[in-house]
Write a protein that holds these residues in place. Structure first.
Motif, PDB file in Angstrom:
ATOM      1  N   GLY A   1       0.776  -1.233   0.000  1.00  8.99           N
ATOM      2  CA  GLY A   1       0.000   0.000   0.000  1.00  8.99           C
ATOM      3  C   GLY A   1       0.806   1.280   0.000  1.00  8.99           C
ATOM      4  N   LEU A   2       2.044   1.247   0.483  1.00  6.51           N
ATOM      5  CA  LEU A   2       2.806   2.494   0.514  1.00  6.51           C
ATOM      6  C   LEU A   2       3.196   2.970  -0.880  1.00  6.51           C
ATOM      7  N   LYS A   3       3.279   2.066  -1.827  1.00  4.60           N
ATOM      8  CA  LYS A   3       3.686   2.441  -3.182  1.00  4.60           C
ATOM      9  C   LYS A   3       2.599   2.182  -4.213  1.00  4.60           C
ATOM     10  N   TYR A   4       1.856   1.100  -4.017  1.00  2.00           N
ATOM     11  CA  TYR A   4       0.829   0.736  -4.976  1.00  2.00           C
ATOM     12  C   TYR A   4      -0.498   0.530  -4.236  1.00  2.00           C
ATOM     13  N   ARG A   5      -1.564   1.001  -4.854  1.00  2.00           N
ATOM     14  CA  ARG A   5      -2.907   0.774  -4.303  1.00  2.00           C
ATOM     15  C   ARG A   5      -3.824   0.350  -5.448  1.00  2.00           C
ATOM     16  N   VAL A   6      -4.520  -0.751  -5.234  1.00  2.00           N
ATOM     17  CA  VAL A   6      -5.377  -1.297  -6.279  1.00  2.00           C
ATOM     18  C   VAL A   6      -6.863  -1.082  -5.973  1.00  2.00           C
ATOM     19  N   ARG A   7      -7.195  -0.717  -4.742  1.00  2.00           N
ATOM     20  CA  ARG A   7      -8.613  -0.548  -4.382  1.00  2.00           C
ATOM     21  C   ARG A   7      -9.315   0.526  -5.236  1.00  2.00           C
ATOM     22  N   PRO A   8      -8.745   1.705  -5.461  1.00  2.00           N
ATOM     23  CA  PRO A   8      -9.430   2.680  -6.327  1.00  2.00           C
ATOM     24  C   PRO A   8      -9.653   2.172  -7.744  1.00  2.00           C
ATOM     25  N   ILE A   9      -8.667   1.465  -8.284  1.00  3.42           N
ATOM     26  CA  ILE A   9      -8.829   0.916  -9.632  1.00  3.42           C
ATOM     27  C   ILE A   9      -9.959  -0.108  -9.663  1.00  3.42           C
ATOM     28  N   LEU A  10     -10.001  -0.923  -8.628  1.00  2.00           N
ATOM     29  CA  LEU A  10     -11.048  -1.948  -8.563  1.00  2.00           C
ATOM     30  C   LEU A  10     -12.435  -1.318  -8.461  1.00  2.00           C
ATOM     31  N   GLN A  11     -12.582  -0.261  -7.676  1.00  2.00           N
ATOM     32  CA  GLN A  11     -13.881   0.400  -7.553  1.00  2.00           C
ATOM     33  C   GLN A  11     -14.340   0.944  -8.900  1.00  2.00           C
ATOM     34  N   VAL A  12     -13.413   1.503  -9.666  1.00  2.00           N
ATOM     35  CA  VAL A  12     -13.769   2.006 -10.996  1.00  2.00           C
ATOM     36  C   VAL A  12     -14.205   0.861 -11.903  1.00  2.00           C
ATOM     37  N   ARG A  13     -13.475  -0.220 -11.872  1.00  2.00           N
ATOM     38  CA  ARG A  13     -13.813  -1.368 -12.727  1.00  2.00           C
ATOM     39  C   ARG A  13     -15.130  -2.016 -12.301  1.00  2.00           C
ATOM     40  N   LEU A  14     -15.399  -2.049 -11.005  1.00  2.00           N
ATOM     41  CA  LEU A  14     -16.677  -2.600 -10.538  1.00  2.00           C
ATOM     42  C   LEU A  14     -17.843  -1.739 -11.005  1.00  2.00           C
ATOM     43  N   ALA A  15     -17.638  -0.433 -11.048  1.00  2.00           N
ATOM     44  CA  ALA A  15     -18.689   0.451 -11.556  1.00  2.00           C
ATOM     45  C   ALA A  15     -18.934   0.221 -13.041  1.00  2.00           C
ATOM     46  N   GLN A  16     -17.888  -0.146 -13.776  1.00  2.00           N
ATOM     47  CA  GLN A  16     -18.021  -0.410 -15.200  1.00  2.00           C
ATOM     48  C   GLN A  16     -18.622  -1.783 -15.473  1.00  2.00           C
ATOM     49  N   THR A  17     -18.393  -2.716 -14.594  1.00  2.00           N
ATOM     50  CA  THR A  17     -18.933  -4.085 -14.732  1.00  2.00           C
ATOM     51  C   THR A  17     -19.698  -4.445 -13.463  1.00  2.00           C
ATOM     52  N   PRO A  18     -20.900  -3.909 -13.279  1.00  2.00           N
ATOM     53  CA  PRO A  18     -21.628  -4.088 -12.001  1.00  2.00           C
ATOM     54  C   PRO A  18     -22.324  -5.446 -11.912  1.00  2.00           C
ATOM     55  N   PHE A  19     -21.547  -6.486 -11.837  1.00  2.00           N
ATOM     56  CA  PHE A  19     -22.150  -7.821 -11.787  1.00  2.00           C
ATOM     57  C   PHE A  19     -22.891  -8.073 -10.475  1.00  2.00           C
ATOM     58  N   ASN A  20     -22.578  -7.300  -9.440  1.00  2.00           N
ATOM     59  CA  ASN A  20     -23.202  -7.514  -8.133  1.00  2.00           C
ATOM     60  C   ASN A  20     -24.384  -6.597  -7.884  1.00  2.00           C
ATOM     61  N   GLN A  21     -24.802  -5.815  -8.871  1.00  2.00           N
ATOM     62  CA  GLN A  21     -25.885  -4.859  -8.673  1.00  2.00           C
ATOM     63  C   GLN A  21     -27.102  -5.158  -9.534  1.00  2.00           C
ATOM     64  N   GLU A  22     -27.230  -6.364  -9.992  1.00  2.00           N
ATOM     65  CA  GLU A  22     -28.378  -6.739 -10.822  1.00  2.00           C
ATOM     66  C   GLU A  22     -29.655  -6.707  -9.991  1.00  2.00           C
ATOM     67  N   ASP A  23     -30.722  -6.120 -10.556  1.00  2.00           N
ATOM     68  CA  ASP A  23     -32.017  -6.047  -9.881  1.00  2.00           C
ATOM     69  C   ASP A  23     -32.849  -7.255 -10.308  1.00  2.00           C
ATOM     70  N   TYR A  24     -33.134  -8.135  -9.359  1.00  2.00           N
ATOM     71  CA  TYR A  24     -33.876  -9.349  -9.667  1.00  2.00           C
ATOM     72  C   TYR A  24     -35.384  -9.195  -9.474  1.00  2.00           C
ATOM     73  N   SER A  25     -35.836  -8.044  -8.994  1.00  2.00           N
ATOM     74  CA  SER A  25     -37.249  -7.883  -8.660  1.00  2.00           C
ATOM     75  C   SER A  25     -38.187  -8.106  -9.841  1.00  2.00           C
ATOM     76  N   PRO A  26     -37.934  -7.522 -11.031  1.00  2.00           N
ATOM     77  CA  PRO A  26     -38.859  -7.782 -12.149  1.00  2.00           C
ATOM     78  C   PRO A  26     -39.004  -9.259 -12.479  1.00  2.00           C
ATOM     79  N   LEU A  27     -37.892  -9.987 -12.482  1.00  2.00           N
ATOM     80  CA  LEU A  27     -37.959 -11.416 -12.776  1.00  2.00           C
ATOM     81  C   LEU A  27     -38.700 -12.163 -11.675  1.00  2.00           C
ATOM     82  N   LEU A  28     -38.520 -11.740 -10.427  1.00  2.00           N
ATOM     83  CA  LEU A  28     -39.228 -12.378  -9.331  1.00  2.00           C
ATOM     84  C   LEU A  28     -40.731 -12.184  -9.446  1.00  2.00           C
ATOM     85  N   PHE A  29     -41.168 -11.009  -9.860  1.00  2.00           N
ATOM     86  CA  PHE A  29     -42.600 -10.767 -10.031  1.00  2.00           C
ATOM     87  C   PHE A  29     -43.162 -11.670 -11.129  1.00  2.00           C
ATOM     88  N   ARG A  30     -42.423 -11.853 -12.195  1.00  2.00           N
ATOM     89  CA  ARG A  30     -42.889 -12.726 -13.270  1.00  2.00           C
ATOM     90  C   ARG A  30     -42.972 -14.170 -12.789  1.00  2.00           C
TER      91      ARG A  30
END
Length: 789
Positions: free
Chosen positions: A146-175
């Motif tokens: 961490g003193l020289k390299y930090r990957v957490r900010p990069i990961l947060q940006v990439r997670l925002a670009q590929t939001p695999f954990n933010q899928e809304d299942y409610s419409p499918l559940l209603f069906r």
């Protein structure tokens, strides 16, 4: 590393190659190096190492996980659409689809829906465990490099670009919920209550409530498990005239009242669920002008509750709380419609006075706001089972105790900063000490106490599963006050300690714990039974279930119910309960009128006699008289008038037609017997006294059949109109007609045989038989009844 074990245990075998390769990430990070190498020098960690690690974590692995999540979810959505396409619409059903065809379609649909629900649960688990893995890897990297390299900010940006954990299942559940509901209806597993919905009988309904916490990891699985049995109730705002199935679950807001000494809170903590509470409640945003309900609820020591609900407009809330406004406009409307002397008007005035007096005497004011999103499950028109699941639960201070820094304007009844700005969960602008976000979901199951809801296997499986954690006395009001006003109160609820523990459990471990608990319960029941009786009880139990040790062994092995329970023997728990309620009457250790004696004696001659019906319905009704006449437990009152007997009488046409069809059958038998007896009488001749006498006997049976059919028709019509629960069976009439005709036929044959013997006695048996063989068909038609039939 413990997360590595968690990840390996969470892998769904068909997708094992799609998960985050955590071991590979650890190797790239060189976690096994003894030197931390992360405090400035980084002699062993090069730019190329960092590039390889970042590319593998944020590109290769993240893209793989995200692509699988998107592909799988789209496939599940397509499968759901394919199921919908296979379901026939109402026009197709009316056009010629047979009932068997619809049931076959429903069975196939249920099978496919179960498969979709299972994979949807696995997909949700897949997203969560991989999301945790990415964060764990980033945290470990930043701690070492961490003193020289930090990957957490990069990961947060990439997670925002590929939001695999933010899928809304409610419409499918209603069906899925809608298709589950259709399939259950076609298979006869879901039948709405026929009670008149206009009849408000809530005050006489008796519900038993169960409360549980649900971890966020198990939330989707709990939802899909419930919607397989109960449909989701779709919330329809007042502003919408058409129900929108894609509408989000409603956000509910409750503002609880108390004084600066927290008397209401202290009363509920000291007495458990008993005590008084006052709250304002509405749905949605206050700016949308929703219906605001002021509720005062009193729970007694014996779980008896009394609710007072008043509907108030927002502009009148403050003046009502101060006692300046007494809902005169609503009272005037009631008086104009019902009259000033109407009982409803008097009750309404009394409720207004009671709430205002209670608020004034206790010095109550708003102290706590609870905001949550509710998903409700219930069969429309059938309130026997009601399930609610509250998520995004947040507690916010609503008090003005600190005059220097009040959370709410003392001259207003609510926090304007929340309602005017229409803040929503997670309420990021609220100060840290003024808000507490509950980390779990709250599941509440309400079951109406009736014979139709006592044995719900799926409910029992859910409540005993690893998916939920029971908190019997959990209260939003008590919990919020305990967390946000800890300096003001001196008592805390017991469940606060559970917040520090992980409520998730391994399914196998949870199952074993449940088996051990049931075994312990059986062992305790055996022990209690030994204390209640003497050695006669012990010998009786040994004859039925063996020793407690053997019973315990069978219970653990899962064969307890099969080894103990048999068609002629009651369960040990049932026998123990009946033994505790009633003393033994003889020396055999069993009670008089025991279920065993009744069933065994029913196998003899009594089962063939017409003194009572032996149908399953009749046996159940006879067995039910014991509990119907039993004394009620403390706190339970006889309602007097059953809910099923309220409202206008609504009897299905098939019930009347079935009764009329039975009457017509009886008249058909009567006319047939009368016609045959008249033909026999006319054909017998003057000298054939036997045939003429038997024709009169058949005429008597014909008259009996007609009168019996008419009487039974009137009697059953009376039972139908009275909504009686009595047994409709009556075997006396068929028994008399059948036995009487059988005896008459036997006598007819005997008399004819004797007559033949008398006419041809000098020729011996062979001549008699020969003479009988020479009887013409006309003679047989005149004297024998059977050939005429």
């Amino acid at each position: 590393m413990r997360f590595g074990k968690t990840l390996s245990d969470s892998i769904y075998p068909p997708w094992k190659d799609k998960y985050l390769q955590y071991d590979k990430i650890k190797k790239l990070l060189r976690e096994d190096e003894t030197s931390p190498q992360g405090r400035g020098g980084e002699s062993g960690w090069t730019e190329q190492d960092e590039e390889n690690f970042v590319h593998e974590l944020t590109v290769t692995q993240l893209e793989k996980v995200h692509q699988h999540q998107v592909t799988t979810f789209n496939a599940l959505r397509d499968r759901a659409a394919a199921c919908e396409a296979k379901l026939p619409n109402q026009e197709a059903e009316d056009a010629g689809k047979s009932e068997d065809d619809l049931k076959d379609i429903a069975k196939e649909t249920l099978k496919e829906l179960d498969s979709i629900s299972k994979e949807l649960n696995e997909l949700r688990k897949f997203s969560r465990v991989n999301y945790t893995g990415f964060l764990k890897a980033a945290k470990k990297h930043d701690r070492r490099r961490g003193l020289k390299y930090r990957v957490r900010p990069i990961l947060q940006v990439r997670l925002a670009q590929t939001p695999f954990n933010q899928e809304d299942y409610s419409p499918l559940l209603f069906r899925l919920s809608a298709m589950y509901s259709w399939a259950r209806q076609k298979l006869g597993e879901e039948d709405a209550d026929t009670t008149d919905p206009a009849t408000d009988a809530r005050s006489k309904d008796t519900y038993k409530a169960y409360k549980y916490w649900v971890h966020v990891d198990n939330l989707l699985e709990v939802k899909t498990y419930i919607l397989r049995r109960l449909p989701v109730l779709v919330y329809n705002p007042q502003s919408m005239k058409i129900v929108d199935s894609a509408q989000k679950d409603p956000t509910l807001t409750s503002i609880y009242f108390d004084n600066d000494k927290f008397d209401l809170y202290q009363g509920k903590v000291d007495k458990g669920t008993a005590g008084d509470s006052v709250r304002l409640r509405w749905t949605g945003q206050l700016g949308d002008k929703p219906e605001i309900v002021l509720e005062k609820k009193t729970v007694g020591e014996e779980s008896e509750s009394r609710d007072i609900r008043l509907t108030i407009k927002e502009k009148y809330v403050e003046s009502f709380l101060k006692g300046e406004y007494k809902l005169e406009k609503q009272i005037q409307k009631l008086e104009d419609r019902l009259g000033s002397d109407a009982e409803e008007v008097k009750t309404f005035k009394a409720n207004v006075e009671e709430i205002q007096s209670f608020i004034k005497d206790k010095g109550l004011e708003p102290v706590l706001r609870a905001s949550y999103t509710r998903t409700a499950f219930q069969i429309p028109g059938d309130d026997r089972i009601r399930v609610s699941l509250d998520t995004d639960l947040a507690f916010i201070r609503e008090d003005a105790f600190d005059s220097d820094r009040p959370c709410r304007d003392p001259e207003d009844w609510h926090r304007s900063d929340i309602d005017k700005e229409q803040l929503e969960y997670p309420f990021t602008s609220i100060k840290k000490g003024e808000i507490s976000r509950f980390q779990h979901a709250v599941l509440e199951i309400k079951v109406k106490e009736s014979k139709f809801t006592r044995n719900n296997t799926w409910l029992q499986d859910l409540m005993n599963s690893h998916l939920v954690k029971e908190e019997k006395k959990f209260s939003k009001f008590v919990h919020g006050v305990a967390l946000l006003f800890e300096d003001y109160v001196n008592s805390f609820p017991f469940w606060l300690s559970d917040l520090e523990t992980d409520i998730r459990r391994d399914p196998v471990t949870a199952f074993k714990e449940e088996q051990v608990r049931e075994a312990k319960q059986a062992e305790d029941e055996m022990a209690v039974g030994s204390f209640l009786g003497t050695s006669k009880f012990s010998s009786s139990m040994k004859g039925k279930a063996g020793s407690p040790a053997k019973a315990l062994e069978r219970r653990i092995s899962g064969n307890f119910s099969q080894s103990v329970q048999s068609p002629a023997r009651p369960k040990p728990a049932d026998q123990l309960q009946s033994t505790a309620e009633e003393p033994d009457s003889d020396d055999d250790g069993l009670q008089s009128g025991n279920q065993v004696d009744t069933q065994e004696s029913g196998r003899g001659l009594r089962s063939y006699l017409p003194a009572f019906s032996n149908s399953r319905y009749a046996r159940r009704r006879r067995q039910g008289t014991a509990w119907e006449d039993a004394p009620l437990p403390p706190g339970v009152k006889d309602p007097g008038n059953w809910i099923k007997d309220q409202g206008t009488l609504k009897v299905e046409a098939k019930v009347w037609l079935a009764n009329q069809r039975t009457f017509v059958k009886w008249q058909h038998i009567s006319v047939l017997l009368a016609t045959l007896s008249l033909g026999l009488y006319n054909a017998a001749g003057v000298d054939n006294n036997i045939a003429r006498i038997l024709s009169l006997v058949y005429t008597a049976f014909a008259v009996f059949a007609g009168i019996w059919g008419w009487g039974i028709y009137l009697w059953r019509s009376k039972l139908i109109t009275e909504r009686s629960g009595k047994d409709f069976d009556n075997a006396i009439g068929p028994f008399v007609v059948s036995v009487g005709l059988a005896c008459a036929l036997i006598l007819n044959f005997a008399f004819k045989y004797n007559a033949a013997i008398a006419d041809h006695g000098h020729t011996g048996n062979s001549t008699v038989l020969g003479s009988m063989g020479r009887l013409t068909p006309t003679d047989i038609a005149q004297d024998m009844f059977v050939p005429e039939l």
